[in-house]
Structure formats: structure tokens, C-alpha cells
Design an enzyme around this catalytic site. Structure first.
Site, PDB file in Angstrom:
ATOM      1  N   GLY A  13       0.113  80.954  -9.279  1.00  0.00           N
ATOM      2  CA  GLY A  13       0.694  81.580  -9.448  1.00  0.00           C
ATOM      3  C   GLY A  13       0.190  83.271  -8.149  1.00  0.00           C
ATOM      4  O   GLY A  13      -1.021  82.646  -8.085  1.00  0.00           O
ATOM      5  N   ASN A 124       0.908  87.167 -20.553  1.00  0.00           N
ATOM      6  CA  ASN A 124       1.386  88.230 -22.281  1.00  0.00           C
ATOM      7  C   ASN A 124       1.915  87.453 -22.672  1.00  0.00           C
ATOM      8  O   ASN A 124       2.185  86.984 -22.528  1.00  0.00           O
ATOM      9  CB  ASN A 124       1.990  89.860 -20.670  1.00  0.00           C
ATOM     10  CG  ASN A 124       0.843  90.216 -20.732  1.00  0.00           C
ATOM     11  OD1 ASN A 124      -0.451  90.603 -20.892  1.00  0.00           O
ATOM     12  ND2 ASN A 124       0.664  91.054 -19.056  1.00  0.00           N
ATOM     13  N   HIS A 179      -3.467  95.553 -25.004  1.00  0.00           N
ATOM     14  CA  HIS A 179      -3.033  95.644 -23.431  1.00  0.00           C
ATOM     15  C   HIS A 179      -1.330  96.599 -23.747  1.00  0.00           C
ATOM     16  O   HIS A 179      -0.667  95.072 -23.522  1.00  0.00           O
ATOM     17  CB  HIS A 179      -3.112  94.304 -23.135  1.00  0.00           C
ATOM     18  CG  HIS A 179      -2.457  94.442 -22.014  1.00  0.00           C
ATOM     19  ND1 HIS A 179      -3.094  95.329 -20.887  1.00  0.00           N
ATOM     20  CD2 HIS A 179      -2.403  93.766 -20.612  1.00  0.00           C
ATOM     21  CE1 HIS A 179      -3.481  95.146 -19.272  1.00  0.00           C
ATOM     22  NE2 HIS A 179      -2.015  93.886 -19.783  1.00  0.00           N
TER      23      HIS A 179
HETATM   24  N1  LIG Z   1      -4.139  90.789 -18.907  1.00  0.00           N
HETATM   25  C1  LIG Z   1      -3.520  91.082 -18.660  1.00  0.00           C
HETATM   26  O1  LIG Z   1      -4.096  92.251 -18.032  1.00  0.00           O
HETATM   27  C2  LIG Z   1      -2.409  90.980 -16.889  1.00  0.00           C
HETATM   28  C3  LIG Z   1      -2.070  91.980 -15.754  1.00  0.00           C
HETATM   29  C4  LIG Z   1      -0.627  91.250 -14.812  1.00  0.00           C
HETATM   30  C5  LIG Z   1      -0.399  89.810 -15.644  1.00  0.00           C
HETATM   31  N2  LIG Z   1      -0.498  89.128 -16.538  1.00  0.00           N
HETATM   32  C6  LIG Z   1       0.186  88.202 -17.438  1.00  0.00           C
HETATM   33  O2  LIG Z   1      -0.680  87.728 -16.129  1.00  0.00           O
HETATM   34  C7  LIG Z   1       0.669  86.486 -16.447  1.00  0.00           C
HETATM   35  C8  LIG Z   1       0.997  85.454 -14.343  1.00  0.00           C
HETATM   36  O3  LIG Z   1       1.123  86.329 -14.142  1.00  0.00           O
HETATM   37  P1  LIG Z   1       1.108  86.144 -12.464  1.00  0.00           P
HETATM   38  O4  LIG Z   1       1.521  87.869 -11.662  1.00  0.00           O
HETATM   39  O5  LIG Z   1       0.075  85.585 -11.994  1.00  0.00           O
HETATM   40  O6  LIG Z   1       2.956  85.416 -12.151  1.00  0.00           O
HETATM   41  P2  LIG Z   1       3.127  84.046 -11.820  1.00  0.00           P
HETATM   42  O7  LIG Z   1       4.597  83.812 -11.900  1.00  0.00           O
HETATM   43  O8  LIG Z   1       2.679  85.057  -9.757  1.00  0.00           O
HETATM   44  O9  LIG Z   1       1.984  82.771 -12.038  1.00  0.00           O
HETATM   45  C9  LIG Z   1       2.662  82.015 -12.510  1.00  0.00           C
HETATM   46  C10 LIG Z   1       2.669  80.311 -12.804  1.00  0.00           C
HETATM   47  O10 LIG Z   1       2.148  80.042 -14.273  1.00  0.00           O
HETATM   48  C11 LIG Z   1       3.008  78.773 -14.305  1.00  0.00           C
HETATM   49  N3  LIG Z   1       3.083  77.578 -15.076  1.00  0.00           N
HETATM   50  C12 LIG Z   1       3.841  77.851 -15.917  1.00  0.00           C
HETATM   51  N4  LIG Z   1       4.028  77.112 -16.992  1.00  0.00           N
HETATM   52  C13 LIG Z   1       3.234  76.109 -16.755  1.00  0.00           C
HETATM   53  C14 LIG Z   1       2.078  75.716 -17.749  1.00  0.00           C
HETATM   54  N5  LIG Z   1       2.702  74.738 -19.121  1.00  0.00           N
HETATM   55  N6  LIG Z   1       1.076  75.046 -17.535  1.00  0.00           N
HETATM   56  C15 LIG Z   1       0.149  75.639 -15.851  1.00  0.00           C
HETATM   57  N7  LIG Z   1       1.018  75.979 -14.933  1.00  0.00           N
HETATM   58  C16 LIG Z   1       1.972  76.875 -15.573  1.00  0.00           C
HETATM   59  C17 LIG Z   1       4.093  79.004 -13.254  1.00  0.00           C
HETATM   60  O11 LIG Z   1       4.114  77.688 -12.442  1.00  0.00           O
HETATM   61  C18 LIG Z   1       3.578  79.699 -12.203  1.00  0.00           C
HETATM   62  O12 LIG Z   1       3.195  79.762 -10.686  1.00  0.00           O
HETATM   63  C19 LIG Z   1       2.086  86.786 -16.819  1.00  0.00           C
HETATM   64  O13 LIG Z   1       2.829  86.368 -18.371  1.00  0.00           O
HETATM   65  C20 LIG Z   1       1.829  88.664 -16.215  1.00  0.00           C
HETATM   66  O14 LIG Z   1       2.482  89.042 -17.731  1.00  0.00           O
HETATM   67  C21 LIG Z   1      -2.099  89.934 -17.132  1.00  0.00           C
END
Ligand SMILES: NC(=O)c1ccc[n+]([C@@H]2O[C@H](COP(=O)([O-])OP(=O)(O)OC[C@H]3O[C@@H](n4cnc5c(N)ncnc54)[C@H](O)[C@@H]3O)[C@@H](O)[C@H]2O)c1
Length: 313
Positions: A13, A124, A179
């Protein structure tokens, strides 16, 4: 000649795409962009676009999209962004019900195909997801780490740079704890190239900057309707690079605690040294009484959400 490193990005994503971009531009290794079967073509298309980008920018690594774990076999590094991001009004903890089954599926794939990888979890709620990934795989704890502190510290640094009018490159900041909105900025470790930040920023201003840092992720979610992705990706790549190049970098990251700071049996943000063995050390800082109280509050939130995840059927 040594072989090229292999980096599996689980989740293609917003963050996954930017991770691939950075890994390619820095030529850290060959990249697999993995997603669920319904998104396999999307992942393949993104990978192809990024691979073609190398012809313009002058890098040459292989970038492939896939939904097959066997393509990720033997990865040196795995970065996990699989799951859903927040929408406006949601807390990170609201994501548990959707993201726990996803992190378990990812853990099972990683355990079978990439048992020697260094794993950086980003999904998250971060501290609970990295806990669940390690519990499910049984991977060595020093090889599984969560990314949050580098990003939270980067946000704190930027706001301090704008307030002081000084270059963000010279701001050193350290944000620890979970976080979540009760993360803990450590002022003793926050300086402008070694000069205490309190010399430049008055207390009320500093308090306002800390408050903005704590809700820094939510500020972006409110503006964009989804989570940040450029700075989160750069933060994880800094950690991956520290491992791949054995850099011994001191970075804040969610690490498994075994009594450090008075806490154990869960992951939380602390200063660590990342090198070729993974998390090689956890550094214990002297905290003020206020910081200890804030860390206790943050640890309580993290352990509560970990308990929810443990009981999640
Ligand atoms: N730790 C941090 O500081 C931080 C910061 C920002 C976002 N995040 C988290 O990171 C995560 C991803 O964010 P994003 O903006 O890239 O989201 P996004 O929706 O753009 O991408 C997530 C991807 O994961 C895929 N996915 C779902 N199930 C899956 C599986 N079983 N196997 C493989 N892929 C799978 C989805 O199809 C999607 O393409 C979210 O949970 C977000 O809250 C964390």
C-alpha cells in the site's frame, strides 16, 4: 562475491510503495512487494513502475510484486505494513480487530519462508502488533522490532526546528514509550547539536510542541483521510539499513523488554542499538520523575492493548 540482499515488504500500500522506492534508490537489495492475492496485480504494477524508475534515476535492483510467500523465501529483511491504516476519528487501538488476524497470517508466512529475517513491524497498533508477530513466530526477540520512535522523534525534531528557526539536521530528539498519544519525549536527550533545547524554546512553547508531537499522526490522518507514509517509510528504512550495513545506530524503537526501565514481557519504545545482529543493546537513560510517570502511563496503555491482543481468538 557476496550475494545481493533480499528485502520483503509485506503490504504494497502507501507505506509499502514508498519503502520499495527508498530501498531501491539506496540499492539496499532486491525488493519483493507482497500483498494479498486480490492486490497481486496492483503490487506487480507498482513494482514495475519502480523498477522502470531506476532507468531514470540510475539505480539497478530487482523489484517484483507478488502474493506468493515462496517468492519471499530467504529474505534478509522483512518490513510489515500489512493491515488497515486509521481513518479520521479512529485511534490506533481501534484497528486491533482487523489487524490482529492479518499480522497472524503474515507471521505464519514469515515463519515458514523467512526464518532468518530481521523483521521491522510498522502496522498499528504498533506495540501490540510487533508483540503478536514475535509471539506467533517465536523468532529471536532481537530480530523482531517495531518502528515508531524514529518517526515520532522526527516529528518532534521538525516542530522544534520550525520553532527555533534552526536546521532540522541539527536537532537531536528522542521520543520513547508506546506509539500512542501518551508517548514520552525525553528532554534530556533533545538538543540542538548538543545544546539543550530549553536554551532556545520557552516552557509553554515546548509543552505545545510536545502535545502536537503526540497527536502528530492524527493531524495527518485528519488532513489526508489516511495515515502518513513518507516519513514512516524513511524511518523503517533507516532501521533496515542499520541492520544490513551493521551500522550500530542508536535509534528509538519498540523492543522486547526484559526488565529495562522496570518493565518486562512486552514491546515498547526505548533507545536501542541496531547492527548486524539486530537489536544489539537496549540503552537505559536516566529519566526525570515526570518522565518516569509519563512512561508508566504509556506502559499501562501498551500492556492493556497487548492483553486484548493475547485474548483475541
Ligand atoms: N508505526 C508507525 O509509526 C505507523 C505510521 C503510519 C502508519 N502505520 C500503520 O501502517 C499500516 C499500513 O499503512 P498504509 O498507509 O501503508 O496502509 P495501506 O492500506 O495503504 O496498505 C496496507 C496494505 O496491506 C495489505 N494487506 C492486508 N492484508 C494483508 C496480508 N494478509 N498480507 C499482506 N498484505 C496485506 C493491503 O491489501 C494494503 O495494500 C497501518 O496499520 C497503519 O496504521 C504505522
Amino acid at each position: 562475491m557476496s550475494q545481493r540482499k533480499k528485502i520483503a515488504l509485506i503490504g504494497a500500500g502507501n507505506i509499502g510503495g514508498e519503502l520499495a522506492n527508498l530501498c531501491a534508490q539506496r540499492e539496499l537489495g532486491d525488493v519483493l512487494l507482497f500483498d494479498i492475492p486480490a492486490k497481486a496485480d496492483f503490487a506487480k504494477g507498482k513494482a514495475l513502475d519502480l523498477e522502470q524508475n531506476g532507468a531514470v534515476l540510475g539505480y539497478d535492483v530487482s523489484i517484483k510484486g507478488t502474493s506468493e510467500w515462496k517468492d519471499c523465501a530467504g529474505a534478509d529483511v522483512i518490513i510489515v505494513t500489512a493491515g488497515v491504516p486509521r481513518k479520521p476519528g479512529q485511534s490506533r487501538d481501534d484497528l486491533v480487530a482487523i489487524n490482529v488476524p492479518i499480522i497472524r497470517a503474515v507471521a505464519d508466512g514469515a515463519k515458514e519462508h523467512c526464518p532468518n529475517a530481521f523483521v521491522i513491524v510498522i502496522s498499528n497498533p504498533l506495540d501490540a502488533m510487533v508483540y503478536e508477530f514475535q509471539r506467533r513466530t517465536g523468532f529471536p526477540r532481537e530480530k523482531v522490532v517495531g518502528m515508531a520512535g524514529v518517526l515520532d522523534s522526527a516529528r518532534f525534531s521538525l516542530f522544534l526546528a520550525r520553532e527555533t528557526g534552526m536546521n532540522v539536521k541539527d536537532i537531536r530528539a528522542m521520543v520513547l514509550g508506546g506509539h500512542g498519544d501518551d508517548m514520552v519525549p525525553i528532554l534530556g536527550a533533545t538538543t540542538v547539536n548538543g545544546v539543550p533545547v530549553s536554551k532556545f524554546v520557552a516552557k509553554e512553547k515546548l509543552d505545545a510542541i510536545i502535545a502536537r508531537t503526540r497527536t502528530g499522526g492524527g493531524e495527518i490522518v485528519k488532513l489526508m483521510g489516511t495515515s502518513a507514509y513518507y516519513a514512516p517509510a524513511s524511518s523503517a528504512v533507516a532501521m533496515a539499513e542499520a541492520y544490513l550495513r551493521d551500522e550500530k545506530r542508536l535509534l528509538p524503537a519498540a523492543a522486547y523488554l526484559t526488565g529495562q526501565y522496570g518493565y518486562k514481557d512486552f514491546y515498547m519504545g526505548v533507545p536501542v542499538v541496531i547492527g548486524g545482529k539486530g537489536v544489539e543493546k537496549i540503552i537505559e537513560l536516566e529519566l526525570s520523575d515526570d518522565e518516569k510517570a509519563m512512561l508508566a502511563k504509556s506502559a499501562k496503555s501498551v500492556s492493556e492493548i497487548v492483553e486484548v491482543v493475547k485474548k483475541f481468538a
